[in-house]
Design a protein around this motif. Structure first.
Motif, PDB file in Angstrom:
ATOM      1  N   ASP A  70       0.834  -1.203   0.000  1.00 19.98           N
ATOM      2  CA  ASP A  70       0.000   0.000   0.000  1.00 19.98           C
ATOM      3  C   ASP A  70       0.870   1.254   0.000  1.00 19.98           C
ATOM      4  N   GLN A  71       1.926   1.215   0.789  1.00 22.44           N
ATOM      5  CA  GLN A  71       2.813   2.364   0.841  1.00 22.44           C
ATOM      6  C   GLN A  71       3.552   2.561  -0.478  1.00 22.44           C
ATOM      7  N   VAL A  72       3.944   1.470  -1.104  1.00 21.49           N
ATOM      8  CA  VAL A  72       4.593   1.561  -2.411  1.00 21.49           C
ATOM      9  C   VAL A  72       3.660   2.209  -3.421  1.00 21.49           C
ATOM     10  N   VAL A  73       2.399   1.799  -3.420  1.00 21.70           N
ATOM     11  CA  VAL A  73       1.417   2.389  -4.336  1.00 21.70           C
ATOM     12  C   VAL A  73       1.318   3.895  -4.106  1.00 21.70           C
ATOM     13  N   ALA A  74       1.288   4.303  -2.841  1.00 23.24           N
ATOM     14  CA  ALA A  74       1.197   5.730  -2.533  1.00 23.24           C
ATOM     15  C   ALA A  74       2.428   6.481  -3.015  1.00 23.24           C
ATOM     16  N   HIS A 255       7.379  -4.355  -6.560  1.00 15.00           N
ATOM     17  CA  HIS A 255       6.288  -5.048  -5.861  1.00 15.00           C
ATOM     18  C   HIS A 255       6.817  -6.249  -5.076  1.00 15.00           C
ATOM     19  N   ARG A 256       7.766  -6.973  -5.652  1.00 20.24           N
ATOM     20  CA  ARG A 256       8.328  -8.114  -4.923  1.00 20.24           C
ATOM     21  C   ARG A 256       9.003  -7.650  -3.640  1.00 20.24           C
ATOM     22  N   ALA A 257       9.744  -6.551  -3.726  1.00 23.11           N
ATOM     23  CA  ALA A 257      10.416  -6.042  -2.528  1.00 23.11           C
ATOM     24  C   ALA A 257       9.401  -5.677  -1.452  1.00 23.11           C
ATOM     25  N   ALA A 258       8.263  -5.136  -1.866  1.00 20.16           N
ATOM     26  CA  ALA A 258       7.230  -4.793  -0.897  1.00 20.16           C
ATOM     27  C   ALA A 258       6.649  -6.033  -0.231  1.00 20.16           C
ATOM     28  N   LEU A 259       6.611  -7.128  -0.962  1.00 23.65           N
ATOM     29  CA  LEU A 259       6.023  -8.360  -0.436  1.00 23.65           C
ATOM     30  C   LEU A 259       6.995  -9.171   0.416  1.00 23.65           C
ATOM     31  N   THR A 260       8.282  -8.824   0.399  1.00 24.66           N
ATOM     32  CA  THR A 260       9.276  -9.608   1.146  1.00 24.66           C
ATOM     33  C   THR A 260       9.940  -8.804   2.256  1.00 24.66           C
ATOM     34  N   THR A 261       9.303  -7.727   2.696  1.00 29.11           N
ATOM     35  CA  THR A 261       9.920  -6.893   3.734  1.00 29.11           C
ATOM     36  C   THR A 261      10.056  -7.620   5.074  1.00 29.11           C
TER      37      THR A 261
END
Length: 344
Positions: A70-74, A255-261
């Motif tokens: 969500d933060q990445v999208v923003a 997006h992958r980086a956002a999913l693997t935090t």
């Protein structure tokens, strides 16, 4: 396997983009650079009302407890608008730092995070290496300045201004003041803050690259040479196609980086996204400058706001070489490699 943003993510991104479509964003960026923060703060208040600052803050500290995606999208939309202010620091890096520290000392998080989530408190952070200077964005206009130095975290005092290639990214030296934490937990918090800031910065770069591509595409449809729009020439088409391909290839890595935090691959994937988004945005900036010609060099033309922003953000959270080094180290040692290794 096909990965795509959910309708909810798409709607959220559209709502953030709409905040910047009033036509006043460019004027706010110029005012911020010239010493008038009021228009920029009005934009920041709108972002706060949309929940952009509390996305990765847990409910315990007044946030929304949303996903990093969500933060990445923003931040893609924030980058698309070239919005001013210490947004990465306030919304991403400082919350990650304080929430990691809260595992042993929740007091700083309780003190600062509810205000950050509401948008009533702004923050910035400076990272230092061994013997390096601590430099923070907009340190003179925030409520909280933090200095992160290896395994030590403290508040900071604002020092001298530092010239920036992007006038809207106002840089200042800061000196450590009150010690907040030190030791292994502090080192973990520094690493978490660096990766969170790097990820948000990569999203900003991707958004800026998209804005530059859109501006270039519109311009080549209007600009004529030899009686034809320059967008009809194959060389121009190919150049912009290369930009589009670069942006499209960088987005899945982001997006992958956002999913693997929350995994051991956080540092590797964050650095991969940083490199890909920086390269794609820089390619977009070069192409935009070339197709616009001489007008692209003028500070009065709005294109300059994105050109200087990309130039600054490309190394703001680590150079491409630093991030390639982190990727190589992670591949060499495995996912358990120290994600803070490049900072100490």
């Amino acid at each position: 396997m096909k990965f795509a943003l959910s309708p909810e993510h798409q709607d959220f991104g559209a709502s953030i983009r709409k905040l910047f479509e009033s036509g006043s964003t460019a004027a706010a960026v110029r005012a911020w650079s010239a010493g008038d923060p009021a228009p920029g703060r009005a934009l920041i208040e709108q972002l706060a009302a949309a929940g952009a600052f509390g996305l990765t803050i847990t409910e315990e500290f007044g946030g929304l407890d949303a996903e990093p995606l969500d933060q990445v999208v923003a931040f893609v939309e924030i980058g698309r608008a070239a919005a001013p202010g210490p947004l990465v620091e306030s919304a991403a890096a400082v919350p990650a730092l304080l929430q990691t520290l809260a595992g042993t000392d929740p007091e700083p998080a309780r003190r600062w995070l509810p205000g950050i989530a509401e948008g009533t408190v702004s923050a910035t952070v400076a990272f230092t290496g061994t013997g390096g200077r601590a430099i923070a964005v907009d340190a003179d206009r925030v409520d909280l300045v933090l200095v992160a130095d290896g395994d030590r975290i403290g508040t900071g005092r604002v020092g001298a201004a530092v010239r920036s290639v992007d006038p809207a990214r106002r840089l200042f030296t800061v000196e450590a003041d009150e010690l907040l934490a030190e030791g292994p937990r502090a080192a973990e918090a520094v690493a978490a803050a660096f990766d969170a800031g790097t990820l948000a910065n990569a999203a900003q770069l991707l958004g800026a690259g998209k804005a530059l591509l859109d501006a270039s595409t519109d311009y080549v449809k209007q600009r004529k040479q030899f009686g034809r729009p320059i967008g009809e020439f194959q060389a121009v088409k190919q150049k912009l196609a290369d930009v589009l391909i670069g942006l499209d290839l960088a987005e899945p890595l982001l997006h992958r980086a956002a999913l693997t935090t929350a995994t051991a691959n956080r540092a590797r994937d964050t650095s991969a996204a940083a490199v890909a988004c920086a390269d794609a945005a820089y390619r977009a900036a070069r192409a935009a400058l070339q197709v616009h010609g001489a007008i692209g060099y003028t500070a009065e033309y709005d294109l300059s706001l994105w050109l200087t922003r990309v130039t600054a953000l490309r190394t703001a959270w680590g150079t491409p070489d630093l991030h390639r080094g982190r990727i190589a180290e992670a591949l060499r040692t495995g996912p358990a490699a120290d994600p803070a290794g490049a900072l100490t």
